[in-house]
Write a protein that holds these residues in place. Structure first.
Motif, mmCIF file in Angstrom:
data_model
loop_
_atom_site.group_PDB
_atom_site.id
_atom_site.type_symbol
_atom_site.label_atom_id
_atom_site.label_comp_id
_atom_site.label_asym_id
_atom_site.label_seq_id
_atom_site.Cartn_x
_atom_site.Cartn_y
_atom_site.Cartn_z
ATOM 1 N N MET A 121 48.568 148.262 26.375
ATOM 2 C CA MET A 121 47.596 148.310 25.282
ATOM 3 C C MET A 121 48.338 148.530 23.973
ATOM 4 O O MET A 121 49.024 149.524 23.803
ATOM 5 N N THR A 122 48.282 147.573 23.058
ATOM 6 C CA THR A 122 49.017 147.669 21.799
ATOM 7 C C THR A 122 48.160 148.218 20.668
ATOM 8 O O THR A 122 48.641 148.954 19.821
ATOM 9 N N GLN A 123 46.905 147.846 20.620
ATOM 10 C CA GLN A 123 46.032 148.326 19.554
ATOM 11 C C GLN A 123 45.661 149.779 19.805
ATOM 12 O O GLN A 123 45.308 150.163 20.921
ATOM 13 N N VAL A 124 45.764 150.595 18.747
ATOM 14 C CA VAL A 124 45.418 152.011 18.889
ATOM 15 C C VAL A 124 43.909 152.150 18.991
ATOM 16 O O VAL A 124 43.175 151.716 18.095
ATOM 17 N N PRO A 125 43.399 152.737 20.061
ATOM 18 C CA PRO A 125 41.952 152.893 20.221
ATOM 19 C C PRO A 125 41.418 153.948 19.266
ATOM 20 O O PRO A 125 42.136 154.861 18.858
ATOM 21 N N ARG A 126 40.175 153.826 18.909
ATOM 22 C CA ARG A 126 39.575 154.804 18.001
ATOM 23 C C ARG A 126 39.282 156.112 18.722
ATOM 24 O O ARG A 126 39.352 157.196 18.126
ATOM 25 N N LEU A 127 38.952 156.030 19.985
ATOM 26 C CA LEU A 127 38.565 157.205 20.763
ATOM 27 C C LEU A 127 39.495 157.352 21.960
ATOM 28 O O LEU A 127 39.786 156.378 22.656
ATOM 29 N N SER A 128 39.957 158.567 22.184
ATOM 30 C CA SER A 128 40.718 158.888 23.388
ATOM 31 C C SER A 128 39.873 159.806 24.271
ATOM 32 O O SER A 128 39.267 160.757 23.776
ATOM 33 N N ILE A 129 39.838 159.503 25.554
ATOM 34 C CA ILE A 129 39.121 160.326 26.528
ATOM 35 C C ILE A 129 40.142 160.902 27.504
ATOM 36 O O ILE A 129 40.959 160.162 28.060
ATOM 37 N N GLY A 130 40.103 162.198 27.698
ATOM 38 C CA GLY A 130 41.009 162.842 28.644
ATOM 39 C C GLY A 130 40.250 163.318 29.865
ATOM 40 O O GLY A 130 39.248 164.023 29.751
ATOM 41 N N LEU A 131 40.731 162.920 31.046
ATOM 42 C CA LEU A 131 40.077 163.307 32.292
ATOM 43 C C LEU A 131 41.098 164.005 33.187
ATOM 44 O O LEU A 131 41.847 163.353 33.912
ATOM 45 N N PRO A 132 41.159 165.341 33.131
ATOM 46 C CA PRO A 132 42.015 166.085 34.050
ATOM 47 C C PRO A 132 41.305 166.213 35.400
ATOM 48 O O PRO A 132 40.097 166.445 35.449
ATOM 49 N N VAL A 133 42.038 166.061 36.497
ATOM 50 C CA VAL A 133 41.378 166.069 37.801
ATOM 51 C C VAL A 133 42.291 166.674 38.865
ATOM 52 O O VAL A 133 43.517 166.522 38.808
ATOM 53 N N TYR A 134 41.673 167.369 39.796
ATOM 54 C CA TYR A 134 42.380 167.882 40.973
ATOM 55 C C TYR A 134 41.470 167.699 42.182
ATOM 56 O O TYR A 134 40.348 168.221 42.202
ATOM 57 N N ASN A 135 41.920 166.941 43.163
ATOM 58 C CA ASN A 135 41.148 166.689 44.385
ATOM 59 C C ASN A 135 39.710 166.276 44.057
ATOM 60 O O ASN A 135 38.751 166.857 44.545
ATOM 61 N N GLY A 136 39.586 165.258 43.233
ATOM 62 C CA GLY A 136 38.263 164.831 42.781
ATOM 63 C C GLY A 136 37.733 163.588 43.464
ATOM 64 O O GLY A 136 36.811 162.950 42.947
ATOM 65 N N GLU A 137 38.306 163.227 44.604
ATOM 66 C CA GLU A 137 37.959 161.961 45.257
ATOM 67 C C GLU A 137 36.461 161.792 45.490
ATOM 68 O O GLU A 137 35.930 160.693 45.350
ATOM 69 N N ARG A 138 35.750 162.858 45.810
ATOM 70 C CA ARG A 138 34.341 162.762 46.205
ATOM 71 C C ARG A 138 33.475 162.143 45.108
ATOM 72 O O ARG A 138 32.606 161.297 45.386
ATOM 73 N N TYR A 139 33.677 162.543 43.853
ATOM 74 C CA TYR A 139 32.799 162.086 42.771
ATOM 75 C C TYR A 139 33.504 161.266 41.698
ATOM 76 O O TYR A 139 32.843 160.715 40.809
ATOM 77 N N LEU A 140 34.811 161.165 41.767
ATOM 78 C CA LEU A 140 35.571 160.542 40.685
ATOM 79 C C LEU A 140 35.181 159.090 40.446
ATOM 80 O O LEU A 140 35.086 158.653 39.300
ATOM 81 N N GLY A 141 34.953 158.326 41.507
ATOM 82 C CA GLY A 141 34.588 156.924 41.332
ATOM 83 C C GLY A 141 33.314 156.758 40.528
ATOM 84 O O GLY A 141 33.211 155.863 39.679
ATOM 85 N N GLU A 142 32.318 157.622 40.773
ATOM 86 C CA GLU A 142 31.063 157.555 40.025
ATOM 87 C C GLU A 142 31.298 157.841 38.547
ATOM 88 O O GLU A 142 30.724 157.182 37.672
ATOM 89 N N ALA A 143 32.133 158.853 38.270
ATOM 90 C CA ALA A 143 32.418 159.193 36.877
ATOM 91 C C ALA A 143 33.167 158.061 36.176
ATOM 92 O O ALA A 143 32.870 157.721 35.018
ATOM 93 N N LEU A 144 34.140 157.459 36.856
ATOM 94 C CA LEU A 144 34.895 156.362 36.253
ATOM 95 C C LEU A 144 34.004 155.152 35.994
ATOM 96 O O LEU A 144 34.109 154.504 34.943
ATOM 97 N N ASP A 145 33.119 154.831 36.933
ATOM 98 C CA ASP A 145 32.190 153.716 36.718
ATOM 99 C C ASP A 145 31.324 153.968 35.485
ATOM 100 O O ASP A 145 31.081 153.061 34.678
ATOM 101 N N ALA A 146 30.862 155.224 35.333
ATOM 102 C CA ALA A 146 29.997 155.565 34.202
ATOM 103 C C ALA A 146 30.755 155.492 32.879
ATOM 104 O O ALA A 146 30.209 155.071 31.852
ATOM 105 N N LEU A 147 32.025 155.903 32.877
ATOM 106 C CA LEU A 147 32.812 155.875 31.643
ATOM 107 C C LEU A 147 33.248 154.459 31.284
ATOM 108 O O LEU A 147 33.142 154.033 30.132
#
Length: 319
Positions: A1-27
């Motif tokens: 990615m070369t263009q600087v995005p206007r918004l940065s989203i940080g997602l820290p995670v530990y053992n999040g397999e159960r719900y992570l896919g749903e959150a990523l789809d939503a984001l």
């Protein structure tokens, strides 16, 4: 990615397999697309890494980093922000859900109100299956132009989820990084509020998931919660409970000291802090949003159907 995005989203995670896919789809299904998603995997031992790498291969906006050891939730939250390139910032949780227009409405609010430092939306609590259990009535006066009034509101009312709002990165860099003592998130948000007012988008677009494996539920004591934030807090000799509580109170004091306030405003904040300390002995002083009454079944069903409609990626998932 070369263009600087206007918004940065940080997602820290530990053992999040159960719900992570749903959150990523939503984001990744957000109507606002000018963002980067920075995922920091805190040495997960489940399928989190495989899941993240699969999504990364599908979407160039994702930057995935895996920590070699578990550094704790607080350092991991701070770490993702060090990688941010956008003028705006948002933390995301691996188990929450986000309405498609959440980012768009928050960015629009900050553009329309240059004096506001953070924008978030109305929110509700959902259970493990995505069913709404409690819509949260936001009672805080964080939109006040007067800093002591915002500070007092954050002291005396159970907080919303402003920690997960869209913030101005330059303001966040003036605030002390997230710490690991008892209720460190409250002092962190209070310090942000001392830099400027918050905007609440009047739409239900954010859904915080409450489930048995959520960090606050899985760590029922002050010490275990603090050790989850930073493993060093597990040492009872170096970090006795009195220190965990003392740093919490000092966190508010230090936030007021650092904030860009007039001497009169600073004195007023200290006065409110004294009143808050005196009030801690009253019944119900430790009220949490989760402890409030749940909504009637009919209302819950209606809100849950709304979640299925406004959150990306919900097609085919059980409600």
């Amino acid at each position: 990615m070369t263009q600087v995005p206007r918004l940065s989203i940080g997602l820290p995670v530990y053992n999040g397999e159960r719900y992570l896919g749903e959150a990523l789809d939503a984001l990744l299904g957000q109507s606002y697309e000018d963002f980067e998603l920075i995922i920091s995997d805190n040495a997960s031992t489940d399928g989190t890494e495989e899941l993240c790498r699969r999504y990364q291969a599908q979407d160039p906006r994702i930057r995935y980093v895996r920590q070699p050891v578990n550094i704790g939730a607080a350092p991991n939250h701070n770490y993702v922000f060090t990688l941010a390139r956008g003028e705006l910032w948002k933390w995301a949780s691996h188990d929450d859900l986000y309405g498609r227009d959440l980012l768009l409405r928050c960015v629009e609010a900050l553009d329309a109100h240059p004096n506001m430092v953070l924008a978030h939306s109305w929110n509700a609590i959902i259970d493990g299956s995505g069913r709404v259990t409690q819509p949260f009535e936001y009672r805080l006066e964080t939109d006040s132009p007067y800093a002591p009034k915002r500070f007092r509101s954050l002291l005396f009312e159970p907080g919303g989820d402003d920690f997960y709002g869209v913030m101005r990165s330059d303001v966040l860099r003036q605030v002390k990084p997230h710490d690991s003592y008892h209720h460190a998130d409250r002092t962190f948000v209070a310090e942000i509020a001392l830099h400027g007012p918050f905007f609440q988008v009047p739409q239900l677009l954010y859904f915080r998931r409450d489930h048995p494996t959520r960090a606050e539920r899985a760590n029922p004591t002050k010490r275990t919660r603090c050790a989850n934030l930073d493993p060093r807090r597990a040492d009872r000799l170096r970090h006795p409970t009195v220190r965990l509580l003392g740093e919490y109170v000092w966190g508010f004091v230090a936030a007021v000291r650092r904030a860009p306030l007039t001497p009169a405003e600073r004195r007023e904040c200290y006065r409110y802090l004294g009143q808050w300390l005196a009030s801690r002995a009253r019944p119900g002083a430790g009220e949490r949003v989760e402890d409030r009454a749940t909504v009637p079944v009919a209302t819950s069903d209606e809100l849950t159907r709304a979640v299925q409609t406004i959150v990306a990626g919900r097609d085919g998932r059980a409600s």
